[in-house]
Motif scaffolding. Structure first.
Motif: not given
Length: 216
Positions: A70-74, A79-82
């Protein structure tokens, strides 16, 4: 926007009440996200250590993939940033309440029950304390926006339960056809009243996009 006299709810000859120390359960509730992350990280570390000591590498590969993919997909990064912004906004909202008059004479601040990302920023569901109302949050909307490093802040009051309110932290314009990354739809739309008479509900851009495609 002209300053609202509700910003000063205490007489000028009185000192503002100091923010008091909340109960243990309230303090734990405020840092619930951080506690869950710490527990998940601890469990992840213990699982990896146990698997490597026993020579089982499949759990290590699966757990590492579950985090790294998940960390390498846009979508995953978005999702993480939000959700990181949700944690930041929650703490900044609490800080605004402490630094202004949005706390009781006993020093208690409103409870941020839930905060979720939206296509424009974040929405926080708040339970007010006795002596605090949604109109006071509206009076401090500029301070809230500045504290959350946002463009502006909108306040909505529940139609039938005035102790509940929503603070919408707006960071950007809503892109046409953009889906909300959070659960703000669970709050509902008709149950809330905007405290700005001249404020119009943003149009449903997804519906406009659907009509445009149908016309073609």
């Amino acid at each position: 926007m002209p300053r609202n006299p509700r910003n000063q709810i205490y007489p000028g000859y009185e000192d503002l009440p100091a923010a008091g120390r909340s109960g243990r359960l309230v303090r734990l509730w405020r840092i619930r996200t951080e506690l869950l992350l710490a527990a998940a990280l601890t469990l992840f570390t213990l699982t990896l250590l146990g698997a490597t000591q026993e020579g089982r590498w499949m759990p290590v590969i699966l757990l590492s993939s579950a985090i790294s993919v998940p960390a390498v997909t846009r979508t995953g990064r978005g999702w993480i940033t939000s959700h990181v912004w949700c944690v930041i906004s929650r703490h900044r909202l609490q800080r605004v309440c402490l630094e202004t008059t949005m706390h009781t004479r006993a020093g208690r601040i409103p409870l941020v029950l839930w905060i979720t990302p939206t296509s424009r920023g974040e929405k926080a569901l708040i339970l007010t304390r006795a002596g605090i109302c949604a109109e006071e949050f509206e009076a401090y909307s500029e301070e809230i926006a500045a504290a959350c490093w946002a463009r502006n802040a909108n306040v909505y009051r529940h139609r039938t339960r005035s102790q509940f309110l929503i603070v919408e932290v707006v960071r950007r314009d809503e892109a046409p056809g953009a889906a909300s990354p959070g659960l703000d739809r669970l709050y509902g739309r008709r149950a809330w009243i905007s405290l700005r008479p001249d404020f119009e509900e943003p149009p449903d851009l997804r519906a406009d996009l659907t009509l445009t495609r149908a016309g073609h």
